[in-house]
Design an enzyme around this catalytic site. Structure first.
Site, PDB file in Angstrom:
ATOM      1  N   TYR A  78       1.030  -1.285   0.003  1.00  0.00           N
ATOM      2  CA  TYR A  78       0.096   0.090   0.243  1.00  0.00           C
ATOM      3  C   TYR A  78       1.033   1.280  -0.099  1.00  0.00           C
ATOM      4  O   TYR A  78       0.617   2.289  -0.919  1.00  0.00           O
ATOM      5  CB  TYR A  78      -0.984  -0.119   1.383  1.00  0.00           C
ATOM      6  CG  TYR A  78      -1.907   1.214   1.250  1.00  0.00           C
ATOM      7  CD1 TYR A  78      -2.955   1.348   0.279  1.00  0.00           C
ATOM      8  CD2 TYR A  78      -1.922   2.084   2.061  1.00  0.00           C
ATOM      9  CE1 TYR A  78      -3.770   2.369   0.256  1.00  0.00           C
ATOM     10  CE2 TYR A  78      -2.575   3.165   2.222  1.00  0.00           C
ATOM     11  CZ  TYR A  78      -3.572   3.332   1.402  1.00  0.00           C
ATOM     12  OH  TYR A  78      -4.490   4.553   1.402  1.00  0.00           O
TER      13      TYR A  78
ATOM     14  N   LYS B 254       1.156   4.066  -3.059  1.00  0.00           N
ATOM     15  CA  LYS B 254       0.806   5.588  -2.871  1.00  0.00           C
ATOM     16  C   LYS B 254       2.136   6.529  -3.296  1.00  0.00           C
ATOM     17  O   LYS B 254       2.012   7.590  -3.580  1.00  0.00           O
ATOM     18  CB  LYS B 254       0.355   5.797  -1.584  1.00  0.00           C
ATOM     19  CG  LYS B 254      -0.941   5.084  -1.443  1.00  0.00           C
ATOM     20  CD  LYS B 254      -2.096   5.550  -2.359  1.00  0.00           C
ATOM     21  CE  LYS B 254      -3.633   4.973  -2.127  1.00  0.00           C
ATOM     22  NZ  LYS B 254      -4.503   5.563  -3.067  1.00  0.00           N
TER      23      LYS B 254
END
Length: 235
Positions: A160, A164
Site C-alpha cells: 500500500y 501511494k
C-alpha cells in the site's frame, strides 16, 4: 457549472467527497465498479452515476465516452484504492510480500489511476479550470516512513505505501507536464473506511476535508503538491 468525477464514490471517502461537492454546486459523477451500488449512491446524493472499474480498460473508456457525451469534465478525483490485509485484518509485512500481492495492489492504486487519468485527460484539457486530485496517503512520505517516531512509522505493510509513493511521483510528473492544470496528491488521514476494516481513528467527514478543498482549487492554486488538512507534507 463544475463537473466532477470521483472514482470509488459509492461509499467511504468517495461518497462523502461527492456529498460535499454536490452541496458546493458541482455536478458529480459517482464512479462505481458495481452499477447498482453506484446508482443507489447517486440517488442518495443527487448526483449522476457511471459504471467505472479502474482495473478494466473497456469500463474506463466507456465511462469517458459517457461523460464526454454529457458535456465534459472539469475535476477528476482519483479516489479508488485498495490495501492488502489478511482475512482477519492483519497487515502483512515485508517478509510476506510477494510479487503477486504487489501487482494486485498496484493494479488498482497505480495502474488504475493512470488508466483513468489517461482516458479523461482529453476532456480535462478542454476545461477552463481543470483539476486532478490523487488520493494518496501519509504512508507515502518516504521521509516520514524513514524517521522513527513519525506518523505511520510503525505501519508494517509494503504494497500500500509503495503504491501511494508511486502515486506521489506520478502526481509530480503530471503536474510538470501539464502546467495548465492543478494536479495534487492528498493525504486524508487514518479514516475509518472499508479499506482498513473501519479501524481508522477519524470520520469520513474529517478525511474528506482535504480532498474537497483541493478539488475546488482555482487556476492560481497549488499544483504538484502533497497536502494533508494541516498543510503541505514532506515527500
Amino acid at each position: 457549472m463544475t463537473t466532477t468525477l470521483i472514482t470509488g464514490a459509492n461509499k467511504g471517502l468517495g461518497f462523502e467527497t461527492a456529498r460535499r461537492l454536490v452541496a458546493a454546486g458541482h455536478t458529480v459523477y459517482v464512479g462505481s465498479r458495481d452499477a447498482e451500488r453506484g446508482r443507489r449512491a447517486a440517488e442518495r446524493l443527487g448526483a449522476r452515476t457511471v459504471r467505472l472499474d479502474v482495473t478494466d480498460e473497456e469500463s474506463v473508456d466507456a465511462a469517458a465516452k459517457t461523460v464526454e457525451a454529457a458535456g465534459g469534465l472539469d475535476v477528476l478525483v482519483n479516489n479508488a484504492g485498495i490495501e492488502w490485509r489478511t482475512p482477519d485484518g492483519v497487515v502483512p509485512g515485508a517478509a510476506e510480500l510477494t510479487a503477486v500481492t504487489l501487482r494486485s495492489v498496484f493494479e488498482t492504486n497505480v495502474f488504475g489511476m493512470v488508466r483513468v487519468t489517461h482516458a479523461f485527460l482529453p476532456l480535462l484539457q478542454r476545461s477552463a479550470a481543470p483539476v486532478v486530485v490523487n488520493v494518496s496517503s501519509g504512508l507515502a512520505s518516504l521521509s516520514r516512513e524513514a524517521t522513527p517516531g513519525s506518523p505511520g512509522y510503525g505501519y508494517p505493510g509494503v504494497a500500500y505505501p509503495a503504491s501511494k509513493a508511486t502515486v506521489n511521483m506520478l502526481t509530480i510528473q503530471y503536474a510538470k507536464a501539464l502546467p495548465g492544470m492543478r494536479i495534487n496528491a492528498v493525504e486524508p488521514g487514518f479514516t475509518a473506511t472499508d479499506l482498513n476494516l473501519n479501524t481508522g481513528t477519524q470520520t469520513v467527514r474529517e478525511g474528506a476535508e482535504i480532498i474537497v478543498r483541493m478539488a475546488q482549487v482555482g487556476p492560481e492554486g497549488p499544483t504538484g503538491g502533497y497536502f494533508a488538512a494541516e498543510g503541505a507534507l514532506p515527500w
